[in-house]
Write a protein that holds these residues in place. Structure first.
Motif, PDB file in Angstrom:
ATOM      1  N   LEU A  18       0.831  -1.203   0.000  1.00 14.26           N
ATOM      2  CA  LEU A  18       0.000   0.000   0.000  1.00 14.26           C
ATOM      3  C   LEU A  18       0.861   1.247   0.000  1.00 14.26           C
ATOM      4  CD1 LEU A  18      -2.712   1.460   0.150  1.00 14.26           C
ATOM      5  CD2 LEU A  18      -2.603   1.220   2.638  1.00 14.26           C
ATOM      6  N   ARG A  19       1.912   1.259   0.819  1.00 13.97           N
ATOM      7  CA  ARG A  19       2.738   2.475   0.897  1.00 13.97           C
ATOM      8  C   ARG A  19       3.405   2.769  -0.438  1.00 13.97           C
ATOM      9  NH1 ARG A  19       7.133  -0.499   4.457  1.00 13.97           N
ATOM     10  NH2 ARG A  19       8.571  -1.017   2.795  1.00 13.97           N
ATOM     11  N   ASN A  20       3.975   1.748  -1.091  1.00 14.73           N
ATOM     12  CA  ASN A  20       4.648   1.978  -2.374  1.00 14.73           C
ATOM     13  C   ASN A  20       3.652   2.420  -3.435  1.00 14.73           C
ATOM     14  OD1 ASN A  20       6.863   1.040  -0.987  1.00 14.73           O
ATOM     15  ND2 ASN A  20       7.128  -0.799  -2.200  1.00 14.73           N
ATOM     16  N   THR A  21       2.497   1.756  -3.459  1.00 16.34           N
ATOM     17  CA  THR A  21       1.480   2.098  -4.446  1.00 16.34           C
ATOM     18  C   THR A  21       0.960   3.510  -4.221  1.00 16.34           C
ATOM     19  OG1 THR A  21       0.844  -0.225  -4.649  1.00 16.34           O
ATOM     20  CG2 THR A  21      -0.749   1.414  -5.409  1.00 16.34           C
ATOM     21  N   SER A  45       3.419  12.786   3.248  1.00 15.66           N
ATOM     22  CA  SER A  45       2.675  11.973   4.206  1.00 15.66           C
ATOM     23  C   SER A  45       1.466  12.721   4.760  1.00 15.66           C
ATOM     24  CB  SER A  45       3.589  11.560   5.364  1.00 15.66           C
ATOM     25  OG  SER A  45       2.853  11.002   6.411  1.00 15.66           O
ATOM     26  N   HIS A  46       1.695  13.905   5.267  1.00 14.95           N
ATOM     27  CA  HIS A  46       0.640  14.627   5.977  1.00 14.95           C
ATOM     28  C   HIS A  46      -0.376  15.268   5.048  1.00 14.95           C
ATOM     29  CE1 HIS A  46       2.376  13.888   9.829  1.00 14.95           C
ATOM     30  NE2 HIS A  46       3.510  14.435   9.488  1.00 14.95           N
ATOM     31  N   ARG A  47       0.086  15.998   4.068  1.00 13.38           N
ATOM     32  CA  ARG A  47      -0.833  16.756   3.233  1.00 13.38           C
ATOM     33  C   ARG A  47      -1.438  15.924   2.115  1.00 13.38           C
ATOM     34  NH1 ARG A  47       1.654  21.840   0.755  1.00 13.38           N
ATOM     35  NH2 ARG A  47       1.859  22.358   2.945  1.00 13.38           N
ATOM     36  N   TYR A  48      -0.628  15.141   1.439  1.00 17.51           N
ATOM     37  CA  TYR A  48      -1.098  14.486   0.229  1.00 17.51           C
ATOM     38  C   TYR A  48      -1.590  13.064   0.433  1.00 17.51           C
ATOM     39  CZ  TYR A  48       1.051  18.540  -1.889  1.00 17.51           C
ATOM     40  OH  TYR A  48       1.388  19.823  -2.209  1.00 17.51           O
ATOM     41  N   LEU A  49      -1.142  12.404   1.485  1.00 22.03           N
ATOM     42  CA  LEU A  49      -1.602  11.040   1.743  1.00 22.03           C
ATOM     43  C   LEU A  49      -2.479  10.980   2.993  1.00 22.03           C
ATOM     44  CD1 LEU A  49       1.656   9.083   0.821  1.00 22.03           C
ATOM     45  CD2 LEU A  49      -0.374   9.472  -0.578  1.00 22.03           C
ATOM     46  N   GLY A  50      -2.925  12.126   3.455  1.00 24.50           N
ATOM     47  CA  GLY A  50      -3.903  12.202   4.540  1.00 24.50           C
ATOM     48  C   GLY A  50      -3.491  11.527   5.826  1.00 24.50           C
ATOM     49  N   ASN A  51      -2.213  11.504   6.121  1.00 23.48           N
ATOM     50  CA  ASN A  51      -1.693  10.848   7.331  1.00 23.48           C
ATOM     51  C   ASN A  51      -2.018   9.355   7.382  1.00 23.48           C
ATOM     52  OD1 ASN A  51      -0.386  13.027   8.614  1.00 23.48           O
ATOM     53  ND2 ASN A  51      -2.366  13.831   9.236  1.00 23.48           N
ATOM     54  N   GLN A  52      -2.389   8.778   6.272  1.00 15.98           N
ATOM     55  CA  GLN A  52      -2.672   7.343   6.241  1.00 15.98           C
ATOM     56  C   GLN A  52      -1.381   6.536   6.179  1.00 15.98           C
ATOM     57  OE1 GLN A  52      -5.903   5.929   6.501  1.00 15.98           O
ATOM     58  NE2 GLN A  52      -6.105   8.041   7.184  1.00 15.98           N
ATOM     59  N   ILE A  53      -0.322   7.180   5.724  1.00 15.43           N
ATOM     60  CA  ILE A  53       0.999   6.544   5.644  1.00 15.43           C
ATOM     61  C   ILE A  53       1.974   7.494   6.326  1.00 15.43           C
ATOM     62  CG2 ILE A  53       2.778   5.675   4.073  1.00 15.43           C
ATOM     63  CD1 ILE A  53       0.505   5.146   2.078  1.00 15.43           C
ATOM     64  N   SER A  54       2.673   6.994   7.321  1.00 15.48           N
ATOM     65  CA  SER A  54       3.559   7.845   8.114  1.00 15.48           C
ATOM     66  C   SER A  54       4.742   8.333   7.284  1.00 15.48           C
ATOM     67  CB  SER A  54       4.083   7.067   9.328  1.00 15.48           C
ATOM     68  OG  SER A  54       4.992   6.065   8.902  1.00 15.48           O
ATOM     69  N   GLN A  55       5.391   9.366   7.798  1.00 11.89           N
ATOM     70  CA  GLN A  55       6.579   9.893   7.131  1.00 11.89           C
ATOM     71  C   GLN A  55       7.624   8.787   6.965  1.00 11.89           C
ATOM     72  OE1 GLN A  55       8.481  13.193   9.101  1.00 11.89           O
ATOM     73  NE2 GLN A  55      10.261  13.117   7.769  1.00 11.89           N
ATOM     74  N   ARG A  56       7.808   7.996   7.987  1.00 13.55           N
ATOM     75  CA  ARG A  56       8.791   6.905   7.931  1.00 13.55           C
ATOM     76  C   ARG A  56       8.432   5.891   6.833  1.00 13.55           C
ATOM     77  NH1 ARG A  56      11.402   4.414  13.119  1.00 13.55           N
ATOM     78  NH2 ARG A  56      13.209   3.585  12.068  1.00 13.55           N
TER      79      ARG A  56
END
Length: 131
Positions: A18-21, A45-56
């Motif tokens: 999911l993270r790579n996709t 991570s925060h703005r474009y992926l809605g915090n669904q995937i962490s920065q790490r």
């Protein structure tokens, strides 16, 4: 299924992540296959992926996608990363065959799906022709 959804599902089955996709889809949506796109992993991570995937996890996805030669990056110290999608490699990945029957890859209609679609419809919307 919309083209965008179909592309996402196809990439999910091939990348198995999911993270790579999600990161690759975002970069395609901002046309990083045509021109470099500048962004930090934190903002992605925060703005474009809605915090669904962490920065790490975004950072791990970037490393994976670089390793798979699906993207290239240029890092500008302490600020942004410049991303470029390798469209030819993405097309090559998408051309790899998948098994014939995979969940989400067909237009099956079944009771739960119909019920879910009805739950999502506005109350005054006409019934779906699929119902």
């Amino acid at each position: 299924m919309t083209d965008n959804t179909e592309l996402f599902v196809n990439l999910m089955y091939r990348l198995k992540s999911l993270r790579n996709t999600s990161v690759l889809m975002f970069l395609l949506e901002v046309q990083a296959d045509e021109k470099e796109y500048a962004c930090s992993a934190l903002v992605l991570s925060h703005r474009y992926l809605g915090n669904q995937i962490s920065q790490r996890q975004v950072e791990k996805a970037i490393r994976d996608l670089v390793e798979f030669d699906l993207i290239s990056v240029r890092v500008h110290a302490n600020t942004k990363t410049y991303f470029k999608v390798n469209a030819e490699q993405v097309r090559a990945l998408l051309s790899q065959p998948l098994p014939e029957h995979l969940p989400g890859m067909d237009d099956l209609q079944y009771p739960f799906l119909q019920s879910w679609k009805a739950d999502r419809s506005p109350p005054d919307a006409p019934p779906s022709p699929d119902a």
